[in-house]
Design an enzyme around this catalytic site. Sequence first.
Site, PDB file in Angstrom:
ATOM      1  N   GLU A 149      49.987  -4.661  40.398  1.00 42.22           N
ATOM      2  CA  GLU A 149      50.219  -4.019  41.453  1.00 42.22           C
ATOM      3  C   GLU A 149      51.513  -3.465  41.587  1.00 42.22           C
ATOM      4  O   GLU A 149      52.187  -4.862  41.674  1.00 42.22           O
ATOM      5  CB  GLU A 149      49.339  -5.070  42.617  1.00 42.22           C
ATOM      6  CG  GLU A 149      49.480  -4.655  43.833  1.00 42.22           C
ATOM      7  CD  GLU A 149      48.834  -3.320  43.651  1.00 42.22           C
ATOM      8  OE1 GLU A 149      47.490  -3.342  43.171  1.00 42.22           O
ATOM      9  OE2 GLU A 149      49.142  -2.252  44.834  1.00 42.22           O
ATOM     10  N   LEU A 151      52.863  -2.698  45.137  1.00 39.56           N
ATOM     11  CA  LEU A 151      52.862  -2.301  46.795  1.00 39.56           C
ATOM     12  C   LEU A 151      53.772  -3.503  47.462  1.00 39.56           C
ATOM     13  O   LEU A 151      54.357  -4.320  45.982  1.00 39.56           O
ATOM     14  CB  LEU A 151      51.525  -3.740  47.429  1.00 39.56           C
ATOM     15  CG  LEU A 151      51.163  -4.476  46.734  1.00 39.56           C
ATOM     16  CD1 LEU A 151      51.670  -5.170  47.741  1.00 39.56           C
ATOM     17  CD2 LEU A 151      49.235  -5.067  47.755  1.00 39.56           C
ATOM     18  N   GLU A 153      55.115  -5.210  50.478  1.00 40.56           N
ATOM     19  CA  GLU A 153      54.814  -6.359  51.376  1.00 40.56           C
ATOM     20  C   GLU A 153      55.713  -5.384  52.894  1.00 40.56           C
ATOM     21  O   GLU A 153      56.448  -4.671  52.333  1.00 40.56           O
ATOM     22  CB  GLU A 153      55.321  -7.899  51.032  1.00 40.56           C
ATOM     23  CG  GLU A 153      54.730  -8.410  50.766  1.00 40.56           C
ATOM     24  CD  GLU A 153      54.867  -9.674  50.712  1.00 40.56           C
ATOM     25  OE1 GLU A 153      56.590 -11.062  51.419  1.00 40.56           O
ATOM     26  OE2 GLU A 153      54.608 -10.626  49.806  1.00 40.56           O
ATOM     27  N   ASN A 209      60.562  -4.430  38.417  1.00 41.98           N
ATOM     28  CA  ASN A 209      60.695  -4.643  39.259  1.00 41.98           C
ATOM     29  C   ASN A 209      62.232  -5.305  38.114  1.00 41.98           C
ATOM     30  O   ASN A 209      63.282  -6.045  39.259  1.00 41.98           O
ATOM     31  CB  ASN A 209      60.101  -6.846  39.023  1.00 41.98           C
ATOM     32  CG  ASN A 209      58.782  -6.126  40.316  1.00 41.98           C
ATOM     33  OD1 ASN A 209      58.587  -5.875  41.038  1.00 41.98           O
ATOM     34  ND2 ASN A 209      58.436  -7.349  40.751  1.00 41.98           N
ATOM     35  N   GLY A 254      73.298  -5.628  50.038  1.00 43.67           N
ATOM     36  CA  GLY A 254      73.175  -6.677  50.839  1.00 43.67           C
ATOM     37  C   GLY A 254      73.100  -7.677  50.856  1.00 43.67           C
ATOM     38  O   GLY A 254      74.174  -8.091  49.340  1.00 43.67           O
ATOM     39  N   CYS A 261      58.105 -11.648  44.907  1.00 44.70           N
ATOM     40  CA  CYS A 261      58.519 -11.121  43.192  1.00 44.70           C
ATOM     41  C   CYS A 261      59.279 -11.400  42.291  1.00 44.70           C
ATOM     42  O   CYS A 261      59.173 -11.596  41.718  1.00 44.70           O
ATOM     43  CB  CYS A 261      57.708  -9.997  43.587  1.00 44.70           C
ATOM     44  SG  CYS A 261      55.737 -10.282  44.111  1.00 44.70           S
TER      45      CYS A 261
HETATM   46  P1  NAD Z   1      49.530 -15.791  47.308  1.00 43.57           P
HETATM   47  O1  NAD Z   1      50.171 -17.160  47.099  1.00 43.57           O
HETATM   48  O2  NAD Z   1      49.815 -15.029  48.935  1.00 43.57           O
HETATM   49  O3  NAD Z   1      48.195 -15.099  46.992  1.00 43.57           O
HETATM   50  C1  NAD Z   1      47.958 -16.390  46.572  1.00 43.57           C
HETATM   51  C2  NAD Z   1      46.259 -16.919  46.933  1.00 43.57           C
HETATM   52  O4  NAD Z   1      45.683 -16.892  45.820  1.00 43.57           O
HETATM   53  C3  NAD Z   1      46.629 -17.611  47.819  1.00 43.57           C
HETATM   54  O5  NAD Z   1      46.081 -17.501  48.739  1.00 43.57           O
HETATM   55  C4  NAD Z   1      45.343 -19.055  46.774  1.00 43.57           C
HETATM   56  O6  NAD Z   1      45.460 -20.270  47.869  1.00 43.57           O
HETATM   57  C5  NAD Z   1      44.552 -18.592  46.437  1.00 43.57           C
HETATM   58  N1  NAD Z   1      44.295 -19.664  44.709  1.00 43.57           N
HETATM   59  C6  NAD Z   1      45.032 -19.984  44.097  1.00 43.57           C
HETATM   60  N2  NAD Z   1      44.698 -20.855  43.003  1.00 43.57           N
HETATM   61  C7  NAD Z   1      43.052 -20.335  43.716  1.00 43.57           C
HETATM   62  C8  NAD Z   1      41.937 -20.198  42.724  1.00 43.57           C
HETATM   63  N3  NAD Z   1      42.096 -21.087  41.550  1.00 43.57           N
HETATM   64  N4  NAD Z   1      40.691 -19.356  42.706  1.00 43.57           N
HETATM   65  C9  NAD Z   1      40.746 -18.718  44.036  1.00 43.57           C
HETATM   66  N5  NAD Z   1      41.804 -18.818  45.067  1.00 43.57           N
HETATM   67  C10 NAD Z   1      43.154 -19.566  43.944  1.00 43.57           C
HETATM   68  O7  NAD Z   1      50.116 -14.728  46.749  1.00 43.57           O
HETATM   69  P2  NAD Z   1      49.749 -12.987  46.047  1.00 43.57           P
HETATM   70  O8  NAD Z   1      51.516 -12.668  47.067  1.00 43.57           O
HETATM   71  O9  NAD Z   1      49.228 -12.333  47.178  1.00 43.57           O
HETATM   72  O10 NAD Z   1      51.352 -12.474  45.016  1.00 43.57           O
HETATM   73  C11 NAD Z   1      49.105 -12.973  43.783  1.00 43.57           C
HETATM   74  C12 NAD Z   1      49.638 -12.505  41.901  1.00 43.57           C
HETATM   75  O11 NAD Z   1      49.879 -11.127  42.492  1.00 43.57           O
HETATM   76  C13 NAD Z   1      51.447 -12.688  41.556  1.00 43.57           C
HETATM   77  O12 NAD Z   1      51.187 -12.824  40.415  1.00 43.57           O
HETATM   78  C14 NAD Z   1      52.203 -11.959  42.778  1.00 43.57           C
HETATM   79  O13 NAD Z   1      53.412 -11.489  41.789  1.00 43.57           O
HETATM   80  C15 NAD Z   1      51.316 -10.899  42.202  1.00 43.57           C
HETATM   81  N6  NAD Z   1      52.031 -10.204  42.630  1.00 43.57           N
HETATM   82  C16 NAD Z   1      52.761 -10.080  44.282  1.00 43.57           C
HETATM   83  C17 NAD Z   1      53.007  -9.304  45.624  1.00 43.57           C
HETATM   84  C18 NAD Z   1      53.222  -9.071  46.729  1.00 43.57           C
HETATM   85  O14 NAD Z   1      54.325  -8.109  47.654  1.00 43.57           O
HETATM   86  N7  NAD Z   1      53.295 -10.207  47.278  1.00 43.57           N
HETATM   87  C19 NAD Z   1      53.442  -7.136  44.492  1.00 43.57           C
HETATM   88  C20 NAD Z   1      52.777  -7.574  43.194  1.00 43.57           C
HETATM   89  C21 NAD Z   1      52.369  -8.583  42.915  1.00 43.57           C
END
Ligand code: NAD
Length: 447
Positions: A149, A151, A153, A209, A254, A261
């Site tokens: 992904e 995207l 934030e 990244n 900055g 990430c």
């Molecule tokens: P986050 O911490 O916001 O969300 C993760 C969610 O998973 C939490 O709500 C947690 O409670 C849940 N979770 C954990 N274990 C679980 C399980 N066993 N069953 C069900 N739910 C469970 O994380 P995020 O920012 O959404 O990132 C998720 C992934 O996406 C990561 O690998 C991150 O690197 C990747 N990612 C994040 C972004 C970003 O901008 N945040 C962008 C691209 C990729």
Amino acid sequence: MNISVIGTGYVGLVVGACLAETGNDVVCADVVAAKIENLKKNVLPIYEPGLEDLVARNQQDGRLSFTTDIPAAVASADVLFIAVGTPSDEDGSADLQHVLNVARLIGRSMTRELVIVTKSTVPVGTAGKVAAEVARHASFPFHMCSNPEFLKEGAAVDDFMKPDRVVLGVDSEQARSVMGDIYAPFVRTGNPVIFMDIASAEMTKYAANGMLATRISFMNDVANLCELVGADVDMVRRGIGSDSRIGPSFLFPGPGYGGSCFPKDVKALIRTAVEIDTDLLVLAAVERVNEKQKRLLAAKLLAAFDGNVEGRHIAVWGLAFKPQTDDMRDAPSLTLIETLLEAGATVCAHDPAAMHEARHKLGDRITFAETNYEALAGADALVVVTDWNEYRHPDFGRVRESLSQPIIVDGRNLYDPAKMRELGFGYYSIGRASVEHMVAERVSGTA
Ligand code: NAD
């Protein structure tokens, strides 16, 4: 299509809501019951422009639902996205425990042929580990897809709805066809869906990244050099950004990169190299530069107070690691605030979206203000950390009156140094201060 998304954080919630928006039946599942209960009432755990409407509309129309019953979410799915967190382990590698826990549950709970999609950012080889874990328990065939992904934030809904590209690493024709179908509505203007092997898709996310973090650290390094040699990084940025081979994005200096990430993904990629006994020399330097840069704002403020801020009260504008988000993970504001508190200063902070998160992280160690001007009350100086739009044109008269010392450290180069000097501020920004100083010296020398 029946789609389940396991993990309802920043990524999972956006993915789930956007896939429901294009007509799929989507179940979003998470282990945190309070989060799910709130989502059922359209109360979102995160701040993300446009997301609340999307969740409310699709939930109301019956295409989007939320549950803590992960086996049920698996059982009802034709396509299942794993979007749980992959935080840094102690040695910097990606901690895959949540991903593999989900894989185990998938194997046990699936009721039909399934396409399993790793949406979480995971090192090369993870889809293989997930497949092995699923296969240990599964009684139905399944296909793997790595769909990193991209995207951002703060613009997540837009980025997902109108992606620059979609990367799909697949291991079968079935996965290719199903995933191509799911993404077709998002690429109608012709942006590419790039199919590749799974290992390359997994690596693509880290390489992207890593490249972006490299641009940031490179520019921060250049900015600090600019200060020392009397150049203005803002001019340099414009000068190089207009070269079509370089482009203008990600060239702003900055207070160092933060967020959920870049820091963890840079670490994880370095760790991948270490584990196979090789080096990623550029990324190792990128990380070192960033650690140094995150200490820069505090260093500038200390220098403005002759090295001693004990007993000083400092206003901080901006806590989130970037604007339009409430995400405080690895935010440079935390490094600044910790350093100031250690040095004996007190801090009052404002942020349009992240104060709830900040309270969670910092408790009552600092105070919080409802508006950016309230944060200035009784302050000796102001540090601007996040480039929220509302900080770009403040009433400088009001700022000047509120501060006991007219000192501003600007971590985002939001203000014009000449104007700030004219207004009587001691103004310290990134990669521009010495230019001002030298110009001033030259002018007074020739006068
Ligand atoms: P986050 O911490 O916001 O969300 C993760 C969610 O998973 C939490 O709500 C947690 O409670 C849940 N979770 C954990 N274990 C679980 C399980 N066993 N069953 C069900 N739910 C469970 O994380 P995020 O920012 O959404 O990132 C998720 C992934 O996406 C990561 O690998 C991150 O690197 C990747 N990612 C994040 C972004 C970003 O901008 N945040 C962008 C691209 C990729």
